[in-house]
Structure formats: C-alpha cells, structure tokens
Design an enzyme around this catalytic site. Structure first.
Site, PDB file in Angstrom:
ATOM      1  N   ARG A   7      46.758  20.181  -7.351  1.00  0.00           N
ATOM      2  CA  ARG A   7      47.236  21.276  -6.455  1.00  0.00           C
ATOM      3  C   ARG A   7      48.445  20.703  -5.767  1.00  0.00           C
ATOM      4  O   ARG A   7      49.059  21.615  -4.938  1.00  0.00           O
ATOM      5  CB  ARG A   7      46.129  21.426  -5.590  1.00  0.00           C
ATOM      6  N   GLN A   8      48.835  19.377  -5.678  1.00  0.00           N
ATOM      7  CA  GLN A   8      49.957  18.756  -5.033  1.00  0.00           C
ATOM      8  C   GLN A   8      50.970  18.664  -6.356  1.00  0.00           C
ATOM      9  O   GLN A   8      51.280  17.573  -6.918  1.00  0.00           O
ATOM     10  CB  GLN A   8      49.634  17.684  -4.614  1.00  0.00           C
ATOM     11  N   LYS A  52      48.042  35.567   0.599  1.00  0.00           N
ATOM     12  CA  LYS A  52      47.197  34.828   1.632  1.00  0.00           C
ATOM     13  C   LYS A  52      48.220  33.552   1.933  1.00  0.00           C
ATOM     14  O   LYS A  52      49.093  33.476   1.384  1.00  0.00           O
ATOM     15  CB  LYS A  52      45.854  34.062   1.010  1.00  0.00           C
ATOM     16  N   GLY A  77      32.298  -3.088  -7.952  1.00  0.00           N
ATOM     17  CA  GLY A  77      32.720  -1.729  -7.875  1.00  0.00           C
ATOM     18  C   GLY A  77      33.876  -1.668  -9.019  1.00  0.00           C
ATOM     19  O   GLY A  77      34.125  -0.542  -9.356  1.00  0.00           O
ATOM     20  N   ARG A  98      48.198  29.589   3.988  1.00  0.00           N
ATOM     21  CA  ARG A  98      47.341  28.414   4.448  1.00  0.00           C
ATOM     22  C   ARG A  98      47.754  27.941   5.574  1.00  0.00           C
ATOM     23  O   ARG A  98      48.670  27.153   5.310  1.00  0.00           O
ATOM     24  CB  ARG A  98      46.952  27.499   3.071  1.00  0.00           C
ATOM     25  N   ASP A 138      36.895  26.059  -4.535  1.00  0.00           N
ATOM     26  CA  ASP A 138      36.617  24.508  -3.740  1.00  0.00           C
ATOM     27  C   ASP A 138      35.685  24.827  -2.669  1.00  0.00           C
ATOM     28  O   ASP A 138      34.519  24.769  -2.794  1.00  0.00           O
ATOM     29  CB  ASP A 138      37.980  24.088  -3.304  1.00  0.00           C
ATOM     30  N   THR A 139      36.390  24.992  -1.405  1.00  0.00           N
ATOM     31  CA  THR A 139      35.365  25.463  -0.409  1.00  0.00           C
ATOM     32  C   THR A 139      35.025  26.949  -0.483  1.00  0.00           C
ATOM     33  O   THR A 139      34.058  27.342   0.435  1.00  0.00           O
ATOM     34  CB  THR A 139      36.036  25.382   0.866  1.00  0.00           C
ATOM     35  N   ALA A 140      35.320  27.736  -1.324  1.00  0.00           N
ATOM     36  CA  ALA A 140      35.159  29.307  -1.417  1.00  0.00           C
ATOM     37  C   ALA A 140      35.664  30.018  -0.263  1.00  0.00           C
ATOM     38  O   ALA A 140      35.532  31.229  -0.398  1.00  0.00           O
ATOM     39  CB  ALA A 140      33.509  29.536  -1.720  1.00  0.00           C
TER      40      ALA A 140
HETATM   41  C1  R5P Z   1      44.918  27.340  -4.993  1.00  0.00           C
HETATM   42  O1  R5P Z   1      46.036  28.023  -4.920  1.00  0.00           O
HETATM   43  C2  R5P Z   1      43.855  27.471  -5.855  1.00  0.00           C
HETATM   44  O2  R5P Z   1      44.133  28.386  -6.984  1.00  0.00           O
HETATM   45  C3  R5P Z   1      42.380  28.253  -5.352  1.00  0.00           C
HETATM   46  O3  R5P Z   1      42.632  29.448  -4.774  1.00  0.00           O
HETATM   47  C4  R5P Z   1      41.844  27.297  -4.200  1.00  0.00           C
HETATM   48  O4  R5P Z   1      41.935  25.768  -4.479  1.00  0.00           O
HETATM   49  C5  R5P Z   1      40.598  27.538  -3.863  1.00  0.00           C
HETATM   50  O5  R5P Z   1      40.213  26.749  -2.482  1.00  0.00           O
HETATM   51  P1  R5P Z   1      39.242  27.121  -1.751  1.00  0.00           P
HETATM   52  O6  R5P Z   1      37.748  27.488  -2.606  1.00  0.00           O
HETATM   53  O7  R5P Z   1      38.767  26.068  -0.990  1.00  0.00           O
HETATM   54  O8  R5P Z   1      39.521  28.239  -0.823  1.00  0.00           O
END
Ligand code: R5P
Length: 318
Positions: free
Chosen positions: A98-99, A196, A40, A198, A226-228
């Site tokens: 994102r981190q 929003k 790998g 999280r 990402d997940t939307a």
């Molecule tokens: C977060 O601050 C990013 O800008 C996106 O809003 C986030 O990564 C989208 O993630 P998801 O589609 O999982 O809500």
C-alpha cells in the site's frame, strides 16, 4: 504434466494453502524446517537436495508481516545457495504494497523496497494475486505473473444466481476501478465508484458515489479488507442511495482488530473472500464465505514449470 523437478515449499505464513496447492498438483510439500533460534532469529533448513530444482516457495507476506517477509528472504537465500535451478516466490498476498508511491515528502516506497530485497535474496520469478497496484510488477526486473481472483469470485456469484439480479459492481475507491470494471464485465453489469478520502491512515470518509445504485443489488469489490472501515462505510452510503442489497467481495481478508465483527454486524448480505492469507478465528462466521485460490495457483505453477502460457489459464475461469 508437471516435470519432476517441480517442488513446493512453505514457510509459516499459510501452510494450509501450500498443502492445498500441493494436493492439487498431486505432490507433497517439500521437506523444510523454518524455526527460530532462541533470540528470535529465523533458522531455515532445507531437508532435501535442491540442486537443479524448480522451487516454488508459497509465502504470502501477511501478518506478522515482518516475520513472514524475513522468512521468505531467508528461504530464497537457502535455495540460491543450494543451487536450485529457479526460485519462484509465490506471494498470494504481497505485503507492504500500500506504500507504492510517495504521496507526501519524506515517505518511503515500501513496495519497491520489498522488490529489491527479494531480488537480492535470489528470487528469479514472482507469482502473485491481486497486487494492490498493477504497477508494482514494474518494480521487479524479473517475470511477475499477476493473477486476478475476480474470475473465482464471478464464478461463485454466477453459481449463487446473483448474476440474474439487477446488479451493479461498486469500487470502494477510485484506485480500484479497473478491478471493479473487470468483475462487472464478467457479470455483465454496470459499475459505480465511491470517492473516498483518508484523513489519516486506516480511516476513511465517503465523499461521493458516481453511478446509479438505486434499487440495485450492489457488489462491492476490493483487493484488501483491513479494518473494514472503507467497505462498511461504503455499504452504508450505498444503502442511503437506495441500493436494495449489498455484497462485499475481497481477495485478501486481513481483518485486523474487530473487522470481522464490524462486517458481521454490517448491512452486508454476505462477505466473500479468498484464502490468499490464513483464515482467522472469524472463519465459519455467518455471512463470511471463503473461496480457495489453490486450484488457480496450482494450475499457474504447473504452467510455469512446463513453460506453458499462464494467461490461457483464465479462459477456464471466465
Ligand atoms: C486501499 O486503497 C485498499 O484497496 C483497501 O480499500 C484498504 O486497504 C481497505 O482498508 P480498510 O479495510 O482498513 O478500510
């Protein structure tokens, strides 16, 4: 006119994009094999002389992120040891972004860690598109050319006739306000902001909408889907506040899990994304439109190679 020391290479992250960029530049992708040993480990072989070369490695660090990142680091090492004159990492999507700060005690700052790794591997320059946060540029002690996809999206919306509608550009969170404002300025529209929170990673809860969306066509713009979850929940909230139609735009369509189904079954009229990361099986689904960043990246690469201004590039897109 690009100089003849300019060469484009790619790992396995998004070879289609590398091909498209090379076509725009009128050259072919350089000869290199990025494969795996039986255990790998990543094996890289540059199959042409790299001495004195202005090497551009096209590699978004997208899913599978640990593999694509490690490929990029090993490619940099190979070019450094092969005496390339300059190594530019073209990262249309910068993973682990994102981190980018410690929010709670004992959290890592992976965006900085990746910058350190690239530096040690031998990168001399970074070319990227829509970093999750602008300040990531400061994690590098080397030039970072940071391109926005907003002008490409604005151009598409204008050509679709949407800019004539009663538009409002919506940021799905407070962190994306600058991006939304830039798109709004290009479209001559006001902005609204969704606040929003999280409660846990990959889950989002709408708290409030700041701005007037009643009776308007709302264009949501985010860097990542990402997940939307964020964008779909945001669209429902916009509809509840009276938005007539809602469009989703994003630069990096990660679309993990069932994100593409969620988007196609959502209230969106259309979901507009770019090809910074490879298109998944969702490509071609109704509602999803893909715009290419290849011409913009090719133009930026030629300008870097010729020591011409990269910022002037945007005059063509605005
Ligand atoms: C977060 O601050 C990013 O800008 C996106 O809003 C986030 O990564 C989208 O993630 P998801 O589609 O999982 O809500």
């Amino acid at each position: 006119m690009a100089r003849n020391d300019l060469r484009i290479f790619t790992g396995n992250a998004n070879p289609q994009l590398a091909e498209a960029i090379a076509r725009e530049l009128g050259i072919s992708v350089g000869r290199m094999v990025v494969s795996r040993f039986s255990d790998g480990e990543i094996q890289v072989k540059v199959e042409e002389s790299a001495r004195g070369m202005d090497a551009f490695i096209i590699q978004p660090t997208c899913c599978p992120v640990n593999e694509t990142l490690m490929e990029l680091l090993i490619m940099c090492d190979a070019f450094k040891r092969a005496s390339a004159r300059r190594i530019t990492c073209v990262m249309p999507y910068y993973g682990y972004a994102r981190q980018d700060k410690k929010v709670k005690p004992r959290e890592p700052v992976t965006a900085r860690l990746v910058a350190n790794l690239l530096t040690h591997a031998g990168a001399n320059r970074i070319l990227t598109v829509d970093l999750h946060a602008e300040q990531i540029q400061g994690f590098f002690d080397m030039p970072v050319d940071h391109l926005p996809a907003g002008p490409i999206i604005a151009d598409y919306l204008r050509k679709s006739g949407l800019s004539d509608a009663d538009l409002v550009v919506v940021s799905p969170d407070v962190g994306g306000v600058a991006r939304a404002r830039a798109l709004a300025e290009q479209l001559g529209a006001p902005i609204a902001i969704i606040a929003k929170r999280r409660p846990e990673p990959n889950k989002s809860e709408i708290m409030e909408i700041i701005g007037d969306v009643d009776g308007k066509v709302a264009v949501m713009i985010d860097d990542i889907i990402d997940t939307a979850g964020s964008i779909v929940n945001g669209a429902v909230a916009l509809k509840e506040r009276g938005a007539r139609q809602v469009y989703a735009c994003c630069t990096h369509p990660i679309f993990s899990g069932s994100a593409s189904e969620r988007l196609c079954n959502s209230v969106f009229e259309e979901v507009i994304v770019t090809d910074t990361i490879p298109l998944g099986p969702w490509c071609g689904k109704t509602k999803i439109t893909v715009l290419s960043v290849a011409p913009m990246l090719a133009d930026a690469i030629a300008r870097i190679n010729e020591d011409r201004s990269v910022s002037q590039l945007f005059e063509e897109y605005l």
